[in-house]
Design an enzyme around this catalytic site. Structure first.
Site, PDB file in Angstrom:
ATOM      1  N   ASP A  95      13.369 -10.149 -19.948  1.00  0.00           N
ATOM      2  CA  ASP A  95      14.136 -10.220 -21.203  1.00  0.00           C
ATOM      3  C   ASP A  95      13.744  -9.085 -22.143  1.00  0.00           C
ATOM      4  O   ASP A  95      14.595  -8.534 -22.851  1.00  0.00           O
ATOM      5  CB  ASP A  95      13.909 -11.565 -21.890  1.00  0.00           C
ATOM      6  CG  ASP A  95      14.606 -12.716 -21.176  1.00  0.00           C
ATOM      7  OD1 ASP A  95      15.434 -12.450 -20.287  1.00  0.00           O
ATOM      8  OD2 ASP A  95      14.319 -13.880 -21.518  1.00  0.00           O
ATOM      9  N   HIS A 154       6.861 -10.586 -10.341  1.00  0.00           N
ATOM     10  CA  HIS A 154       7.405 -11.664  -9.523  1.00  0.00           C
ATOM     11  C   HIS A 154       7.588 -12.973 -10.287  1.00  0.00           C
ATOM     12  O   HIS A 154       8.118 -13.939  -9.740  1.00  0.00           O
ATOM     13  CB  HIS A 154       6.476 -11.899  -8.314  1.00  0.00           C
ATOM     14  CG  HIS A 154       5.977 -10.630  -7.696  1.00  0.00           C
ATOM     15  ND1 HIS A 154       6.829  -9.711  -7.116  1.00  0.00           N
ATOM     16  CD2 HIS A 154       4.728 -10.096  -7.603  1.00  0.00           C
ATOM     17  CE1 HIS A 154       6.113  -8.670  -6.681  1.00  0.00           C
ATOM     18  NE2 HIS A 154       4.837  -8.889  -6.970  1.00  0.00           N
ATOM     19  N   ARG A 161     -11.683  -2.179  -5.889  1.00  0.00           N
ATOM     20  CA  ARG A 161     -11.544  -3.240  -4.890  1.00  0.00           C
ATOM     21  C   ARG A 161     -10.266  -3.011  -4.091  1.00  0.00           C
ATOM     22  O   ARG A 161      -9.368  -2.316  -4.563  1.00  0.00           O
ATOM     23  CB  ARG A 161     -11.418  -4.625  -5.561  1.00  0.00           C
ATOM     24  CG  ARG A 161     -12.684  -5.119  -6.183  1.00  0.00           C
ATOM     25  CD  ARG A 161     -12.366  -6.143  -7.239  1.00  0.00           C
ATOM     26  NE  ARG A 161     -13.570  -6.494  -7.975  1.00  0.00           N
ATOM     27  CZ  ARG A 161     -14.165  -7.673  -7.933  1.00  0.00           C
ATOM     28  NH1 ARG A 161     -13.669  -8.630  -7.188  1.00  0.00           N
ATOM     29  NH2 ARG A 161     -15.244  -7.898  -8.632  1.00  0.00           N
ATOM     30  N   LEU A 211       2.438   0.370  -6.382  1.00  0.00           N
ATOM     31  CA  LEU A 211       1.600   1.148  -5.474  1.00  0.00           C
ATOM     32  C   LEU A 211       1.918   0.784  -4.032  1.00  0.00           C
ATOM     33  O   LEU A 211       2.068   1.655  -3.173  1.00  0.00           O
ATOM     34  CB  LEU A 211       0.126   0.846  -5.765  1.00  0.00           C
ATOM     35  CG  LEU A 211      -0.380   1.264  -7.146  1.00  0.00           C
ATOM     36  CD1 LEU A 211      -1.590   0.430  -7.527  1.00  0.00           C
ATOM     37  CD2 LEU A 211      -0.703   2.732  -7.158  1.00  0.00           C
ATOM     38  N   SER A 212       1.982  -0.500  -3.772  1.00  0.00           N
ATOM     39  CA  SER A 212       2.203  -0.994  -2.413  1.00  0.00           C
ATOM     40  C   SER A 212       3.697  -1.239  -2.182  1.00  0.00           C
ATOM     41  O   SER A 212       4.478  -1.341  -3.141  1.00  0.00           O
ATOM     42  CB  SER A 212       1.427  -2.301  -2.204  1.00  0.00           C
ATOM     43  OG  SER A 212       1.878  -3.297  -3.116  1.00  0.00           O
ATOM     44  N   ARG A 256       5.984 -11.791  -2.968  1.00  0.00           N
ATOM     45  CA  ARG A 256       6.091 -10.462  -3.596  1.00  0.00           C
ATOM     46  C   ARG A 256       7.433  -9.790  -3.298  1.00  0.00           C
ATOM     47  O   ARG A 256       7.699  -8.686  -3.758  1.00  0.00           O
ATOM     48  CB  ARG A 256       4.966  -9.547  -3.104  1.00  0.00           C
ATOM     49  CG  ARG A 256       3.582 -10.000  -3.502  1.00  0.00           C
ATOM     50  CD  ARG A 256       2.533  -8.969  -3.112  1.00  0.00           C
ATOM     51  NE  ARG A 256       1.230  -9.574  -2.943  1.00  0.00           N
ATOM     52  CZ  ARG A 256       0.357  -9.801  -3.936  1.00  0.00           C
ATOM     53  NH1 ARG A 256       0.650  -9.459  -5.164  1.00  0.00           N
ATOM     54  NH2 ARG A 256      -0.803 -10.381  -3.687  1.00  0.00           N
ATOM     55  N   ASN A 295       4.580  -0.530 -14.059  1.00  0.00           N
ATOM     56  CA  ASN A 295       4.006  -1.297 -12.953  1.00  0.00           C
ATOM     57  C   ASN A 295       3.573  -2.628 -13.566  1.00  0.00           C
ATOM     58  O   ASN A 295       2.495  -2.731 -14.168  1.00  0.00           O
ATOM     59  CB  ASN A 295       2.822  -0.591 -12.305  1.00  0.00           C
ATOM     60  CG  ASN A 295       2.328  -1.351 -11.079  1.00  0.00           C
ATOM     61  OD1 ASN A 295       2.694  -2.524 -10.888  1.00  0.00           O
ATOM     62  ND2 ASN A 295       1.516  -0.721 -10.259  1.00  0.00           N
TER      63      ASN A 295
END
Ligand code: CA2
Length: 144
Positions: free
Chosen positions: A86, A79, A17, A100-101, A110, A73
């Site tokens: 921690d 966020h 997607r 990735l972005s 973000r 990742n």
């Protein structure tokens, strides 16, 4: 040297997607690219993904004593998760934050990373090519 590549929520959907944002490669493709990079660097890796915040915390705890460092990742937990921040602090392992972005070119929520202050550095915006880059960066950091 053993390294952990850890992926957070929804990254199991990679390649299925939203290709305009995340590309066409699947997480299995990314794992294969990481394995190839690890072989070139002469290191071994564990590649893992979870949709669950606590499981990601557990994986970071379990990396202590097994892995020399982590490519993370954390997906959307980047966020929001004080728990992940921690856990990174508690492991004392070097962690490279990966996306990735380019999160700064996206929605304002973000733009904030709760984990960035406890990571060695951040690689983002290069799509799946960021994973080999992050492994190289982590290996270089650990070799210095
Ligand atoms: O750019 C990244 O790598 C992100 O960590 C990806 C997260 C997003 O919440 C972060 O802000 C940035 C989302 C991962 C969702 O992955 C999908 C992949 C394919 C289809 C749908 C979601």
């Amino acid at each position: 040297m053993h390294l952990l590549v850890l992926n957070g929520p929804n990254l199991n959907l990679l390649g299925t997607r939203e290709p305009a944002i995340y590309g066409h490669e699947t997480l299995a493709d990314v794992e294969a690219a990481c394995m190839a990079t690890a072989a070139k660097l002469g290191v071994s890796i564990t590649f893992a993904q979870s949709n669950h915040e606590g499981a990601l915390v557990d994986a970071l705890h379990e990396a202590r004593g097994k892995s020399a460092g982590v490519v993370l990742n954390a997906g959307a937990y980047t966020h929001t998760s004080v728990a992940l921040r921690d856990a990174i602090g508690a492991t004392s392992l070097p962690v490279i934050e990966l996306h990735l972005s380019n999160t700064h070119a996206r929605e304002s929520f973000r733009h904030v990373s709760l984990i960035a202050p406890v990571c060695v550095g951040v690689i983002q915006g290069f799509g799946t090519a960021g994973y080999p880059l992050a492994l190289q960066a982590l290996h270089g950091h650990l070799s210095r």
